[in-house]
Design a protein around this motif. Structure first.
Motif, PDB file in Angstrom:
ATOM      1  N   TYR A   1      -4.469   6.603  -6.974  1.00 52.54           N
ATOM      2  CA  TYR A   1      -5.544   7.259  -6.236  1.00 52.54           C
ATOM      3  C   TYR A   1      -6.337   6.262  -5.410  1.00 52.54           C
ATOM      4  O   TYR A   1      -7.084   6.651  -4.501  1.00 52.54           O
ATOM      5  N   LYS A   2      -6.189   4.955  -5.696  1.00 55.22           N
ATOM      6  CA  LYS A   2      -6.766   3.926  -4.822  1.00 55.22           C
ATOM      7  C   LYS A   2      -5.963   2.636  -4.985  1.00 55.22           C
ATOM      8  O   LYS A   2      -5.260   2.445  -5.993  1.00 55.22           O
ATOM      9  N   THR A   3      -6.072   1.769  -3.975  1.00 50.67           N
ATOM     10  CA  THR A   3      -5.434   0.449  -4.016  1.00 50.67           C
ATOM     11  C   THR A   3      -6.526  -0.560  -3.726  1.00 50.67           C
ATOM     12  O   THR A   3      -7.271  -0.397  -2.747  1.00 50.67           O
TER      13      THR A   3
ATOM     14  N   THR B   1       0.848  -1.198   0.000  1.00 43.79           N
ATOM     15  CA  THR B   1       0.000   0.000   0.000  1.00 43.79           C
ATOM     16  C   THR B   1       0.883   1.247   0.000  1.00 43.79           C
ATOM     17  O   THR B   1       0.595   2.231  -0.696  1.00 43.79           O
TER      18      THR B   1
ATOM     19  N   GLU C   1       0.755   4.086  -2.901  1.00 44.81           N
ATOM     20  CA  GLU C   1       0.475   5.502  -2.627  1.00 44.81           C
ATOM     21  C   GLU C   1       1.666   6.376  -3.008  1.00 44.81           C
ATOM     22  O   GLU C   1       1.494   7.493  -3.510  1.00 44.81           O
TER      23      GLU C   1
END
Ligand code: ACO
Length: 196
Positions: free
Chosen positions: A166-168, A157, A161
């Motif tokens: 913008y998301k995982t 993660t 980032e």
């Protein structure tokens, strides 16, 4: 076999991308690093077998797949390096991080005991946004419950980032939902699958 230093290995991506806080949390008797071209002999496939089928392949085939992933990770000569994301996308060319980030945790006797992967999807929506996909998390049965799964997810993660995703996201069984919630993830939508 003693732990092989990172400098002697061909690694999938720069080790500096793994947050240093993760190694600190693991302590001195465990080591986290990117996948190496020779990790076949350190038990990579054996650890994956706690997750699903991972039949043996030849060492040459393993290395060939590693080199294929490493070649995809190599940045185009005109773009920025994988370790230096740009902060402003509006005034600079798009940042192209590496695509494949597989990490391993090893004992001091150079045995792999936990693994996980992140790959980066490049999108045209959300201003050429990036999405991190976490895959193939596995911790050797003999060391499950010692926070190694959590450290793998924290590391992946952190990479996701730091390269600007913008998301995982990830897919998992109902049984593993409490584990991922402990890692800071929340349930969203549903998975669909069609096996060949
Ligand atoms: N149910 C409830 N809580 C759980 C579970 C579970 N199944 N698994 C772990 N937890 C909790 C732990 O109790 C711990 O909680 P705490 O902080 O309150 O003490 C926290 O989650 C962190 O657990 P870890 O010790 O880091 O878990 P572990 O190292 O055993 O790794 C993992 C968990 C990866 C699921 C491991 O058990 C494993 O390899 N299982 C088999 C393979 C597998 O299912 N992999 C995940 C597939 S999904 C994917 O790859 C995207």
């Amino acid at each position: 076999m003693p732990l092989t230093p990172n400098s002697s290995l061909e690694l999938l991506f720069p080790p500096s991308l793994i947050p240093s806080s993760i190694q600190a949390k693991l302590g001195s008797d465990l080591h986290i690093r990117p996948l190496a071209s020779t990790d076949y002999k350190r038990g990579h496939l054996e650890v994956l077998r706690v997750l699903t089928q991972a039949p043996d392949v030849s060492a040459d085939s393993y290395t060939s797949t590693f080199k294929h992933l490493a070649s995809i990770n190599a940045p185009p000569s005109s773009s920025s390096s994988p370790s230096s994301p740009t902060s402003s996308r509006s005034s600079t060319p798009p940042f192209h991080p590496a695509t494949y980030y597989t990490i391993v945790i090893l004992t001091l006797s150079d045995e792999i005991i936990a693994v996980g992967s992140l790959f980066i999807e490049r999108k045209f929506l959300r201003s050429l946004g990036l999405v991190g996909h976490i895959e193939d998390i596995a911790v050797s049965e003999k060391v499950q419950g010692r926070k190694l799964g959590l450290r793998i997810i924290e590391a992946l993660t952190g990479i996701s980032e730091s390269v600007g995703c913008y998301k995982t996201i990830l897919n998992c069984s109902d049984k593993n939902i409490p584990f991922y919630e402990k890692c800071g993830y929340e349930k969203k939508e549903n998975e669909m699958a069609k096996y060949a």
